[in-house]
Design a protein around this motif. Structure first.
Motif, PDB file in Angstrom:
ATOM      1  N   TYR A  38      -8.875  43.694  32.680  1.00  0.00           N
ATOM      2  CA  TYR A  38      -7.638  43.592  31.904  1.00  0.00           C
ATOM      3  C   TYR A  38      -6.879  44.920  31.906  1.00  0.00           C
ATOM      4  CZ  TYR A  38      -5.015  44.277  27.583  1.00  0.00           C
ATOM      5  OH  TYR A  38      -4.058  44.640  26.670  1.00  0.00           O
ATOM      6  N   LYS A  39      -7.605  46.004  31.713  1.00  0.00           N
ATOM      7  CA  LYS A  39      -6.942  47.313  31.662  1.00  0.00           C
ATOM      8  C   LYS A  39      -6.264  47.649  32.989  1.00  0.00           C
ATOM      9  CE  LYS A  39      -8.916  50.976  29.909  1.00  0.00           C
ATOM     10  NZ  LYS A  39      -9.977  51.910  29.518  1.00  0.00           N
ATOM     11  N   PHE A  68      -3.194  44.951  33.363  1.00  0.00           N
ATOM     12  CA  PHE A  68      -2.091  44.892  32.409  1.00  0.00           C
ATOM     13  C   PHE A  68      -1.724  46.233  31.779  1.00  0.00           C
ATOM     14  CE2 PHE A  68      -3.679  40.529  32.502  1.00  0.00           C
ATOM     15  CZ  PHE A  68      -2.501  39.872  32.794  1.00  0.00           C
ATOM     16  N   VAL A  69      -2.637  47.169  31.741  1.00  0.00           N
ATOM     17  CA  VAL A  69      -2.306  48.467  31.134  1.00  0.00           C
ATOM     18  C   VAL A  69      -1.880  49.452  32.227  1.00  0.00           C
ATOM     19  CG1 VAL A  69      -3.158  50.376  29.720  1.00  0.00           C
ATOM     20  CG2 VAL A  69      -3.893  48.039  29.240  1.00  0.00           C
ATOM     21  N   SER A  70      -2.610  49.441  33.341  1.00  0.00           N
ATOM     22  CA  SER A  70      -2.292  50.380  34.419  1.00  0.00           C
ATOM     23  C   SER A  70      -1.396  49.765  35.491  1.00  0.00           C
ATOM     24  CB  SER A  70      -3.580  50.896  35.068  1.00  0.00           C
ATOM     25  OG  SER A  70      -4.334  51.627  34.131  1.00  0.00           O
ATOM     26  N   ALA A  79       0.923  47.735  25.175  1.00  0.00           N
ATOM     27  CA  ALA A  79      -0.254  47.482  26.014  1.00  0.00           C
ATOM     28  C   ALA A  79      -0.217  46.117  26.679  1.00  0.00           C
ATOM     29  CB  ALA A  79      -1.526  47.618  25.197  1.00  0.00           C
ATOM     30  N   ASN A 120       4.437  43.720  29.287  1.00  0.00           N
ATOM     31  CA  ASN A 120       3.876  43.606  30.644  1.00  0.00           C
ATOM     32  C   ASN A 120       3.649  42.147  30.999  1.00  0.00           C
ATOM     33  OD1 ASN A 120       3.487  46.119  29.626  1.00  0.00           O
ATOM     34  ND2 ASN A 120       1.392  46.355  30.306  1.00  0.00           N
ATOM     35  N   THR A 132       2.085  55.792  35.586  1.00  0.00           N
ATOM     36  CA  THR A 132       1.610  54.831  34.594  1.00  0.00           C
ATOM     37  C   THR A 132       0.148  54.461  34.823  1.00  0.00           C
ATOM     38  OG1 THR A 132       3.839  53.971  34.620  1.00  0.00           O
ATOM     39  CG2 THR A 132       2.203  52.646  33.490  1.00  0.00           C
ATOM     40  N   GLN A 133      -0.240  54.385  36.110  1.00  0.00           N
ATOM     41  CA  GLN A 133      -1.628  53.992  36.410  1.00  0.00           C
ATOM     42  C   GLN A 133      -2.634  54.996  35.859  1.00  0.00           C
ATOM     43  OE1 GLN A 133       0.856  54.292  38.589  1.00  0.00           O
ATOM     44  NE2 GLN A 133       0.702  52.864  40.289  1.00  0.00           N
ATOM     45  N   ALA A 150      -3.617  55.461  31.096  1.00  0.00           N
ATOM     46  CA  ALA A 150      -4.766  54.983  30.325  1.00  0.00           C
ATOM     47  C   ALA A 150      -5.916  55.971  30.433  1.00  0.00           C
ATOM     48  CB  ALA A 150      -5.196  53.612  30.827  1.00  0.00           C
TER      49      ALA A 150
END
Lengths: 314, 443
Positions: A272-273, A276-278, B86, B90, B406-407, B410
């Motif tokens: 998921y990370k 959708f986050v990265s 988060a 998206n 952006t990658q 996190a």
């Protein structure tokens, strides 16, 4: 006595004489079976098969997941090569296995004990246990996660009740994984119990009576009659719990978001990370494919196991 | 996503329509439903402002826009900040159903949607109508490869420390003491000795520490080198100076200066300060509005703020600030009517009149020249001090959590939090960040 075997004769549907002489490879039974599953396939193919194939295709590209999938650049197996060398992927896989190792035996044993209690219990005890374990079945993972967060809260939860200096379970990596595992077991125990209960109730009473006549005590009857005859039920439960542990996401998202410091970042959350986050949908899809393969392998293993040892009571 | 506006039917209207429909069916004369040409266009607007004065400010703007434009109807939905950033936006873009207008927090985050062509390119409209509106330097926040993709709404600086003068008096500290990092640490020690949490913080959502660590790093490196590091022109997060800056932050945590608030949400951490339970609050310009409100509601509360302290013997933060930004952008469309409607909303939310309206509600930041004058708000007290600092801002520098790819964001968030909670060493955390940035560094 239960007869598990189906009749081999065609019986219900007979083909016309001309067709019968041709000896078609597809039998009438196959056609009937095909027609019977057709309505399900109408939904299953577009809703499951197509997305799985699309996910597989995306895993061979470089797509952010935001827009413009049709312009996706094809990069072959690069995502899989990167996964093979990605420490975080292996770490997530390890965490998932540890999570499964905590969840599977606990849920299996507790489920069996609860099922046995319900099966042997009478009246209020049986009804009370049923209600208690049925409640989480009706709840979503998110609701269970929120409840469990309150339950383990150092301010208002169990830690605050039992200690003057309450411990924040989720501040420590092992504690957090334990906390999520407990919530997982609590949420899934009802389903496990009822599968065991069905298995227990399918065991003929005569077998227990025969064992009793032979002088077997309570524990001996449990060991010599119940456990062997629950083999298939146990395998089904084992596999289902294992798959559930591998697919766990809602609880992690609600309770820990993979923390502290990735300590509860199971494979599904890592996926998921990435997606959708990265903004790495293709990389996330590659992880999804790996997850799918793991679960598919377990499922095939289960099918082989259950085929090998079908229990018949003659 | 454009929908023709639908009005709710009253019971009477429903009965009338049913009767008319029945009559029409009876006579075989049922016309095809055709949307009237002058039906207003509904525009879905999403933001990360779901509560409090920021939501009030957006709702006030939206009401004014709807009032002034009969051809569009803007429907605003505010989402909880962390979920919005988060997941929600998206997923909407990934699913091909983004909102028409959306708030963007941070700059690189916006560009992640720009790259695949999901955001409306407003360059031509901007050049013709908007360019002269905004305070200098602000364009860097929405300029991607020479094109413009958003209008600014509120842009501000982060390196502030708010302090409670009542508690400072109680422990015998002075605001002048926190002009340097060493002085700040002394005040924190006094707070701990008095049993008071020194700094309300809150980093469960992991962005607050990025600001603080950036401040420490910039203090040590100086503005020029830090700018180069943050914008990935030169240097690495694994270099000695960033490690020294991050170690400073770790020392604050290890010494207990943030109390137990490190693993709490920003809201919980800041509430310690507003409830009078912490000496200070480490935060940004957006809390100036909170200070104004707090002092109105509670005359006993004596709060103030000052710039982030400097390291003695080091270059310091300089006069240019690290900025955060809140922008409005539109999703891309092929439909000219949709594009015109979206531009109309962006024009409005980026105007001095609308930003003045939001300033009336929330007196912290603005982007359009003349917004404060348009608001009619008398600038006094904390706001006057803030705007003296604000107007003196001479340069613009995206904060690193949005300047980096952006990658890798996190990774930076989780490594910093893991480092502060003691799960990973400072060096390992910064190495991991440097690796992530290198892997996804734009070509």
């Amino acid at each position: 006595m239960k007869q598990a075997q189906m009749s081999q004769s065609a019986g219900l549907f007979r083909l016309p004489r001309l067709l019968r002489t041709v000896r078609p490879k597809i039998s009438a039974k196959d056609v009937v079976h095909g027609l019977m599953v057709l309505p399900a396939l109408v939904f299953y193919i577009p809703l499951f098969v197509v997305p799985i194939l699309l996910g597989l295709a995306v895993s061979f590209g470089d797509w952010s997941g935001v827009a413009g999938a049709l312009d996706m650049e094809w990069i072959g197996a690069e995502n899989y090569v990167e996964l093979a060398g990605d420490r975080k992927f292996w770490s997530s896989l390890g965490i998932t296995l540890r999570y499964a190792a905590m969840v599977v035996p606990s849920q299996l044993l507790i489920g069996l004990l609860l099922a046995a209690t319900i099966n042997s219990g009478k009246g209020m005890l049986s009804a009370g246990v049923k209600v208690a374990i049925l409640t989480p079945i009706a709840m979503s993972a998110v609701a269970i996660g929120i409840l469990a967060t309150f339950l383990f809260s150092p301010q208002i939860g169990i830690p605050a009740l039992i200690s003057n200096e309450p411990v924040d379970l989720f501040a420590e990596p092992n504690g957090a994984l334990l906390g999520v595992s407990i919530a997982h077991v609590w949420g899934g125990i009802g389903f496990t119990t009822f599968i065991f209960l069905a298995g227990l109730q399918a065991i003929p009473e005569e077998l227990y009576e025969a064992a009793k006549i032979d002088g077997a005590g309570l524990m001996a009857r449990f060991r010599r009659v119940t456990i062997p005859l629950l083999r298939e039920t146990t395998i089904v439960n084992l596999i289902l719990i294992f798959i559930g542990a591998f697919r766990s996401f809602g609880l992690i998202y609600t309770m820990t978001r993979g923390g502290p410091y990735r300590a509860t970042e199971v494979l599904s959350f890592f996926m998921y990370k990435q997606a959708f986050v990265s903004f790495r949908m293709s990389y996330g899809s590659a992880i999804a494919v790996i997850l799918f393969l793991i679960i598919a392998t377990i499922t095939l293993f289960k099918i082989r196991l259950t085929r090998a040892g079908t229990t018949r009571y003659y | 996503m454009i929908k023709q506006q639908t009005n709710k039917l009253s019971r009477r209207d429903f009965l009338k329509a049913t009767a008319a429909g029945a009559a029409a069916v009876g006579t075989g004369a049922v016309p095809l439903p055709v949307a009237a040409q002058d039906d207003p266009i509904n525009l879905i607007m999403w933001s990360n402002f779901s509560a409090g004065s920021a939501l009030e400010a957006v709702d006030a703007m939206v009401a004014a826009i709807n009032e002034a434009n009969s051809d569009i109807v803007v429907e605003h939905t505010g989402f909880q900040n962390e979920d919005y950033k988060a997941t929600i936006l998206n997923t909407a873009f990934a699913g091909g159903a983004p909102p028409d207008i959306f708030a963007s927090v941070g700059f690189e985050w916006l560009f992640a949607f720009v790259r695949p062509g999901a955001v409306l390119d407003i360059t031509d409209y901007y050049e013709a109508n908007l360019r002269d509106r905004y305070i200098p330097g602000i364009e860097a926040t929405y300029d991607f490869e020479g094109r413009f993709w958003a209008v600014p709404w509120r842009v501000g600086s982060t390196p502030f420390i708010h302090y409670n003068l009542n508690l400072f008096d109680q422990i015998g500290a002075s605001p002048d003491d926190i002009a340097t990092v060493d002085g700040l640490m002394d005040v924190c020690e006094k707070g701990l000795a008095a049993g008071i949490t020194p700094i309300g913080f809150g980093n469960k959502n992991q962005w607050n520490a990025v600001h603080w660590i950036s401040n420490f790093v910039k203090n040590i490196m100086g503005a020029e080198s830090a700018n180069a590091l943050f914008s990935m022109r030169e240097g690495s997060w694994a270099d000695a100076e960033p490690i020294e800056g991050a170690t400073r932050m770790k020392t604050f945590v290890d010494n207990g200066y943030f109390g137990n608030s490190l693993n709490e949400s920003y809201g919980v951490g800041s509430q310690l300060y507003w409830a009078g339970e912490s000496l200070m609050l480490g935060t940004g310009g957006w809390e100036v509005s909170g200070l104004v409100r707090k002092m109105e509601e509670d005359p006993e509360f004596r709060g103030d703020f000052k710039e982030f302290p400097v390291e003695v013997g080091k270059p310091g933060l300089g006069s240019d600030w690290i900025f955060w930004g809140s922008l409005w952008a539109a999703s891309a469309s092929d439909d000219n009517a949709a594009i015109q409607a979206r531009l109309k909303v962006l024009d409005a939310v980026g105007s001095a009149a609308m930003q003045g309206l939001s300033f009336q509600v929330r007196q912290d930041s603005y982007a359009a020249r003349g917004a404060v004058a348009a608001s009619g708000v008398e600038i006094a007290g904390p706001t006057a001090k803030y705007y003296e600092l604000y107007e003196n801002a001479t340069a613009l520098l995206p904060i690193p959590d949005v300047a980096i790819p952006t990658q890798a964001t996190a990774t930076m968030y989780e490594e910093f939090q893991g480092m502060l909670l003691g799960h990973v060493s400072v060096e390992d955390a910064l190495n991991e960040i440097a690796d992530a940035i290198d892997r996804f560094r734009p070509e």
